[in-house]
Design a protein around this motif. Sequence first.
Motif, PDB file in Angstrom:
ATOM      1  N   LEU A   1      17.774 -17.688  90.520  1.00  0.00           N
ATOM      2  CA  LEU A   1      17.706 -16.218  89.510  1.00  0.00           C
ATOM      3  C   LEU A   1      18.492 -15.975  88.669  1.00  0.00           C
ATOM      4  N   ASN A   2      19.675 -15.758  88.406  1.00  0.00           N
ATOM      5  CA  ASN A   2      20.694 -15.871  87.774  1.00  0.00           C
ATOM      6  C   ASN A   2      20.932 -16.415  87.061  1.00  0.00           C
ATOM      7  N   SER A   3      20.460 -17.755  86.766  1.00  0.00           N
ATOM      8  CA  SER A   3      20.521 -18.796  86.038  1.00  0.00           C
ATOM      9  C   SER A   3      19.659 -19.323  85.387  1.00  0.00           C
ATOM     10  N   GLY A   4      18.472 -18.368  85.385  1.00  0.00           N
ATOM     11  CA  GLY A   4      17.022 -18.363  84.656  1.00  0.00           C
ATOM     12  C   GLY A   4      16.468 -19.420  84.679  1.00  0.00           C
ATOM     13  N   ARG A   5      17.174 -20.306  85.946  1.00  0.00           N
ATOM     14  CA  ARG A   5      15.822 -20.869  87.036  1.00  0.00           C
ATOM     15  C   ARG A   5      14.763 -20.878  87.064  1.00  0.00           C
ATOM     16  N   LEU A   6      14.801 -19.432  87.175  1.00  0.00           N
ATOM     17  CA  LEU A   6      13.688 -18.605  88.425  1.00  0.00           C
ATOM     18  C   LEU A   6      13.558 -17.480  86.949  1.00  0.00           C
ATOM     19  N   THR A   7      12.172 -17.671  87.078  1.00  0.00           N
ATOM     20  CA  THR A   7      12.008 -16.088  85.846  1.00  0.00           C
ATOM     21  C   THR A   7      10.830 -15.124  86.603  1.00  0.00           C
ATOM     22  N   SER A   8      10.328 -14.177  86.289  1.00  0.00           N
ATOM     23  CA  SER A   8       8.956 -14.208  86.163  1.00  0.00           C
ATOM     24  C   SER A   8       8.118 -14.605  85.531  1.00  0.00           C
ATOM     25  N   LEU A   9       8.605 -16.196  84.981  1.00  0.00           N
ATOM     26  CA  LEU A   9       7.363 -17.096  84.612  1.00  0.00           C
ATOM     27  C   LEU A   9       6.985 -17.383  85.955  1.00  0.00           C
ATOM     28  N   GLU A  10       7.493 -18.057  86.575  1.00  0.00           N
ATOM     29  CA  GLU A  10       7.609 -19.333  87.825  1.00  0.00           C
ATOM     30  C   GLU A  10       6.701 -17.750  88.819  1.00  0.00           C
TER      31      GLU A  10
ATOM     32  N   LYS B   1      10.251 -19.739  76.833  1.00  0.00           N
ATOM     33  CA  LYS B   1      10.462 -19.723  77.749  1.00  0.00           C
ATOM     34  C   LYS B   1      10.977 -17.802  77.634  1.00  0.00           C
ATOM     35  N   LEU B   2      11.864 -17.744  76.891  1.00  0.00           N
ATOM     36  CA  LEU B   2      12.500 -16.292  77.057  1.00  0.00           C
ATOM     37  C   LEU B   2      11.355 -15.582  76.409  1.00  0.00           C
ATOM     38  N   LYS B   3      10.694 -15.970  74.889  1.00  0.00           N
ATOM     39  CA  LYS B   3       8.774 -15.329  74.261  1.00  0.00           C
ATOM     40  C   LYS B   3       8.283 -15.304  75.171  1.00  0.00           C
ATOM     41  N   ALA B   4       8.096 -16.062  76.265  1.00  0.00           N
ATOM     42  CA  ALA B   4       6.857 -16.156  77.210  1.00  0.00           C
ATOM     43  C   ALA B   4       7.151 -15.109  78.286  1.00  0.00           C
ATOM     44  N   GLN B   5       8.991 -14.694  78.829  1.00  0.00           N
ATOM     45  CA  GLN B   5       8.625 -13.785  79.414  1.00  0.00           C
ATOM     46  C   GLN B   5       8.973 -12.469  79.189  1.00  0.00           C
TER      47      GLN B   5
ATOM     48  N   PHE C   1       0.000 -17.800  71.685  1.00  0.00           N
ATOM     49  CA  PHE C   1       0.535 -16.910  72.376  1.00  0.00           C
ATOM     50  C   PHE C   1      -0.191 -17.517  74.003  1.00  0.00           C
ATOM     51  N   ILE C   2      -1.901 -17.606  74.173  1.00  0.00           N
ATOM     52  CA  ILE C   2      -2.710 -17.589  75.180  1.00  0.00           C
ATOM     53  C   ILE C   2      -2.197 -18.710  75.331  1.00  0.00           C
ATOM     54  N   ARG C   3      -2.254 -19.893  74.596  1.00  0.00           N
ATOM     55  CA  ARG C   3      -1.356 -21.186  75.754  1.00  0.00           C
ATOM     56  C   ARG C   3      -0.300 -21.565  76.389  1.00  0.00           C
ATOM     57  N   SER C   4       0.034 -20.918  75.543  1.00  0.00           N
ATOM     58  CA  SER C   4       2.078 -20.310  75.486  1.00  0.00           C
ATOM     59  C   SER C   4       2.194 -19.906  77.403  1.00  0.00           C
ATOM     60  N   PHE C   5       1.407 -18.489  77.332  1.00  0.00           N
ATOM     61  CA  PHE C   5       1.167 -17.691  78.536  1.00  0.00           C
ATOM     62  C   PHE C   5       0.373 -18.373  79.573  1.00  0.00           C
ATOM     63  N   LYS C   6      -0.078 -19.320  79.566  1.00  0.00           N
ATOM     64  CA  LYS C   6      -1.034 -19.898  80.844  1.00  0.00           C
ATOM     65  C   LYS C   6      -0.083 -21.066  81.113  1.00  0.00           C
ATOM     66  N   ASP C   7       0.548 -21.609  80.018  1.00  0.00           N
ATOM     67  CA  ASP C   7       1.323 -22.915  80.527  1.00  0.00           C
ATOM     68  C   ASP C   7       2.041 -22.469  81.148  1.00  0.00           C
ATOM     69  N   ALA C   8       3.296 -21.525  81.069  1.00  0.00           N
ATOM     70  CA  ALA C   8       3.914 -20.338  81.596  1.00  0.00           C
ATOM     71  C   ALA C   8       3.436 -20.116  83.274  1.00  0.00           C
TER      72      ALA C   8
END
Length: 259
Positions: free
Chosen positions: A113-122, A209-213, A241-248
């Motif tokens: 979580l702290n490193s950014g490998r696990l985020t709200s997206l995952e 990924k940051l943009k999607a977050q 936007f829709i495609r990127s968000f769904k991919d994430a």
Amino acid sequence: MINLEKGQYLGINRPYHSQSALSFIDTAYSEKVFNGWHAHERAHLTLVLNGGNLEKRKSGEQALLAGQVVFYHSQELHRNDHTLFPSRNLNLEIDDTFFSRYDITEEQIARALNSGRLTSLEFTRLFHETVFKSPASSDSLHLLLLSFTQEAGKSTPDWLIRLKDLLHDQWDQWPTLAELAAEFEVHPVTLSKYFHHFFSCTLGAYMRKLKAQHALAMIRSGHYSLSEICHACGFADQSHFIRSFKDATGMLPKKFEKL
């Protein structure tokens, strides 16, 4: 101080279908609840869906708002003040059997979580795979969470930590590999190699990924239309936007908005 057992949170709880060692609990807060020190029997991740609060732990305090995800160790003391009503959290409880079966520790999840490998997206993708896909294999869900928490090494170079902080501060910009290499005085090849090793993706993928977050947080804030979010987060158009968000996340923005 109170100790909360499996599936217990201080608000109104709605359990989702659990997958063996992983369980989702949807918790709503419509009025003031106990705000003293408490702990949970199980380690868990929490995504703030709506509202928020001022969270206090022995190590300090932080404001939690919609779109943020945090991790709590089992039996970790904390308290929540100044809750915004209504508030709503999604909690992912992790049973001890998960840690023993896959030989990982709670600390590894905290570091992911702290490193950014696990985020709200995952977190959202795991929720989608658990609740909206049927039938869902418990083994596949366990491995999905495991893939987000795999350690890339024992320690992260200091310059890479500073690079991550810079990218988070300048998430709406798009620095080149050469610019970042010059900034941190490393060779571009070295930067690219280490970045992929520690973050499990390329620099370009990490910036997307940051943009999607940020889009996810803006969706849950309830203050913006999807077109406003698309523009604010720098997506080329709504379809991108829709495609990127769904991919994430595995979910369409509209579906996530209506959770």
